[in-house]
Design a protein around this motif. Structure first.
Motif, mmCIF file in Angstrom:
data_model
loop_
_atom_site.group_PDB
_atom_site.id
_atom_site.type_symbol
_atom_site.label_atom_id
_atom_site.label_comp_id
_atom_site.label_asym_id
_atom_site.label_seq_id
_atom_site.Cartn_x
_atom_site.Cartn_y
_atom_site.Cartn_z
ATOM 1 N N TYR A 48 37.536 68.845 56.143
ATOM 2 C CA TYR A 48 38.392 67.654 56.082
ATOM 3 C C TYR A 48 39.360 67.592 57.259
ATOM 4 C CZ TYR A 48 36.797 66.410 51.371
ATOM 5 O OH TYR A 48 36.036 66.014 50.301
ATOM 6 N N MET A 49 39.882 68.747 57.662
ATOM 7 C CA MET A 49 40.828 68.762 58.787
ATOM 8 C C MET A 49 40.134 68.411 60.099
ATOM 9 S SD MET A 49 43.268 72.032 57.886
ATOM 10 C CE MET A 49 44.239 71.819 59.385
ATOM 11 N N LEU A 50 38.923 68.958 60.305
ATOM 12 C CA LEU A 50 38.173 68.628 61.517
ATOM 13 C C LEU A 50 37.752 67.159 61.507
ATOM 14 C CD1 LEU A 50 35.955 71.829 61.890
ATOM 15 C CD2 LEU A 50 37.790 71.089 63.431
ATOM 16 N N GLY A 51 37.384 66.647 60.320
ATOM 17 C CA GLY A 51 37.066 65.226 60.198
ATOM 18 C C GLY A 51 38.257 64.353 60.523
ATOM 19 N N PHE A 52 39.433 64.761 60.054
ATOM 20 C CA PHE A 52 40.678 64.022 60.342
ATOM 21 C C PHE A 52 40.971 64.030 61.842
ATOM 22 C CE2 PHE A 52 45.287 64.006 61.009
ATOM 23 C CZ PHE A 52 45.648 62.841 60.341
ATOM 24 N N ALA A 53 40.806 65.197 62.476
ATOM 25 C CA ALA A 53 41.066 65.305 63.916
ATOM 26 C C ALA A 53 40.114 64.408 64.712
ATOM 27 C CB ALA A 53 40.927 66.760 64.362
ATOM 28 N N GLY A 54 38.836 64.410 64.352
ATOM 29 C CA GLY A 54 37.871 63.561 65.043
ATOM 30 C C GLY A 54 38.184 62.089 64.878
ATOM 31 N N ALA A 55 38.560 61.684 63.658
ATOM 32 C CA ALA A 55 38.907 60.283 63.404
ATOM 33 C C ALA A 55 40.154 59.874 64.181
ATOM 34 C CB ALA A 55 39.121 60.066 61.909
ATOM 35 N N MET A 56 41.116 60.782 64.312
ATOM 36 C CA MET A 56 42.328 60.490 65.072
ATOM 37 C C MET A 56 42.014 60.268 66.551
ATOM 38 S SD MET A 56 45.097 60.250 63.287
ATOM 39 C CE MET A 56 46.389 60.565 64.477
ATOM 40 N N VAL A 57 41.075 61.056 67.077
ATOM 41 C CA VAL A 57 40.694 60.895 68.488
ATOM 42 C C VAL A 57 40.040 59.538 68.705
ATOM 43 C CG1 VAL A 57 39.158 61.740 70.311
ATOM 44 C CG2 VAL A 57 40.450 63.362 68.921
ATOM 45 N N HIS A 58 39.089 59.167 67.851
ATOM 46 C CA HIS A 58 38.398 57.882 67.983
ATOM 47 C C HIS A 58 39.374 56.709 67.827
ATOM 48 C CE1 HIS A 58 34.369 59.453 68.247
ATOM 49 N NE2 HIS A 58 34.455 60.072 67.091
ATOM 50 N N THR A 59 40.195 56.753 66.795
ATOM 51 C CA THR A 59 41.103 55.637 66.508
ATOM 52 C C THR A 59 42.236 55.570 67.526
ATOM 53 O OG1 THR A 59 40.634 56.011 64.161
ATOM 54 C CG2 THR A 59 42.411 54.495 64.686
ATOM 55 N N GLY A 60 42.770 56.729 67.890
ATOM 56 C CA GLY A 60 43.831 56.754 68.902
ATOM 57 C C GLY A 60 43.364 56.187 70.233
ATOM 58 N N GLY A 61 42.126 56.520 70.609
ATOM 59 C CA GLY A 61 41.572 55.970 71.845
ATOM 60 C C GLY A 61 41.403 54.466 71.771
ATOM 61 N N MET A 62 41.047 53.950 70.594
ATOM 62 C CA MET A 62 40.881 52.508 70.435
ATOM 63 C C MET A 62 42.219 51.781 70.488
ATOM 64 S SD MET A 62 38.210 50.567 70.177
ATOM 65 C CE MET A 62 36.991 51.728 69.559
ATOM 66 N N LEU A 63 43.271 52.400 69.963
ATOM 67 C CA LEU A 63 44.598 51.766 69.930
ATOM 68 C C LEU A 63 45.226 51.637 71.316
ATOM 69 C CD1 LEU A 63 46.087 53.437 66.720
ATOM 70 C CD2 LEU A 63 45.573 51.013 67.032
ATOM 71 N N ARG A 64 44.763 52.430 72.266
ATOM 72 C CA ARG A 64 45.312 52.336 73.619
ATOM 73 C C ARG A 64 44.716 51.181 74.411
ATOM 74 N NH1 ARG A 64 41.547 54.327 77.211
ATOM 75 N NH2 ARG A 64 43.087 54.380 78.893
ATOM 76 N N LEU A 65 43.663 50.554 73.881
ATOM 77 C CA LEU A 65 43.013 49.448 74.564
ATOM 78 C C LEU A 65 43.682 48.120 74.231
ATOM 79 C CD1 LEU A 65 39.252 50.382 73.977
ATOM 80 C CD2 LEU A 65 40.654 50.900 75.981
#
Length: 307
Positions: free
Chosen positions: A146-163
């Motif tokens: 769950y923690m690794l899944g959370f980290a991966g989702a944060m990377v994907h979503t965080g990258g999208m929010l910078r656009l």
């Protein structure tokens, strides 16, 4: 919005734009949604209510069903809406759907990997299985997933929010997925594409290698078994997991390859149905129809209800 975007809402194009297919698809995926929800919820309850299913293998199946149920809940309702009405989703809602979608997909990869390790320990190290796969170890494996899944989702979503999203707001998909959103951005998406591809490739390769090594060792151990009963038990416990891995990884990798290539977004949208709708529906069937322990638990539960 916080990222300076001019777009405050998106329109989900849906699975198809052909009017004659909208209503049949609505009922088809409504049935799929009901079977998925009932199947996974029932399996969760069966495992929770029956003490003889409180083993490491069923602990992982319990979490897999929970992930599939949640995965379906965040994707299918919006998908159904696109068949009957104009499907509008807010910017914040779209980012939330993207986050949870990535979270559950990444987590399922790690859970399937942990299940492969569990099968390896059960078949190849049976004498130390109880101590190695203790409740504490199983809980740590799930917490790590769950923690690794959370980290991966944060990377994907965080990258999208910078656009930034300026004018185009029609997503060529039935959900807020990574590549359809990148197509709409008026910012440079090169860094996002690179990071997303590296992250997805790393997760898939690492988990696939661990699963492959686990089953290579299991196969080697099975070939040295002399007992036909032991062989039958080994195949029965591994067959369901192999089927789930093949469906999930096969459909996911094929969809990713299609959507990341030029001009294949529409094809990728159709192929993504397999791992967003079909796999969560099939998993409880795979783990229950060929499983004697689950069938026994179901009979006991129905008998209690009847009495």
């Amino acid at each position: 919005m916080a990222n300076g975007s001019a777009v405050t809402e998106f329109i989900l194009a849906g699975l198809t734009d052909q009017p004659q297919l909208q209503l049949p698809f609505f009922f088809l995926f409504l049935l799929n949604y009901l079977v998925t929800a009932v199947g996974n919820f029932s399996l969760i309850n069966l495992i929770g209510l029956n003490p003889h299913l409180h083993t490491p293998m069923y602990f992982f199946i319990f979490n897999l069903s929970f992930i599939d149920l949640c995965h379906s809940l965040i994707i299918t309702p919006k998908m159904l809406m696109s068949f009957v009405a104009k499907n509008i989703i807010s910017f914040a809602g779209c980012m939330a759907q993207l986050f949870f979608f990535c979270f559950f997909v990444h987590t399922e990869c790690y859970v399937l990997t942990a299940m492969a390790y569990d099968r390896y320990m059960a078949i190849c190290r049976p004498l130390t299985y109880t101590t190695t796969m203790s409740p504490q170890v199983c809980s740590l494996l799930m917490l790590g997933s769950y923690m690794l899944g959370f980290a991966g989702a944060m990377v994907h979503t965080g990258g999208m929010l910078r656009l930034s999203f300026c004018d185009l707001n029609v997503i060529n998909h039935y959900m807020c997925d990574i590549f359809p959103l990148l197509q709409l951005s008026c910012s440079s998406t090169h860094v996002n594409e690179l990071v997303d591809s590296v992250l997805v490739s790393t997760v898939v390769i690492v988990s696939s290698v661990i699963i492959f090594i686990s089953y290579a060792l299991i196969l080697s151990n099975i070939l040295h078994m002399s007992s036909s009963q032991g062989l039958s038990k080994a195949f029965s416990t591994c067959g369901s997991h192999i089927a789930t891995v093949a469906l999930f990884y096969g459909s996911g990798m094929f969809t990713h390859l299609k959507t990341s290539s030029n001009g294949s977004m529409s094809q990728g949208r159709f192929f993504s149905v397999f791992y967003t709708n079909v796999v969560p529906m099939l998993n409880p069937l795979i783990y229950s129809l060929r499983n004697k322990d689950v069938k026994l638990a179901l009979k006991k539960t129905l008998a209690k209800i009847a009495s």
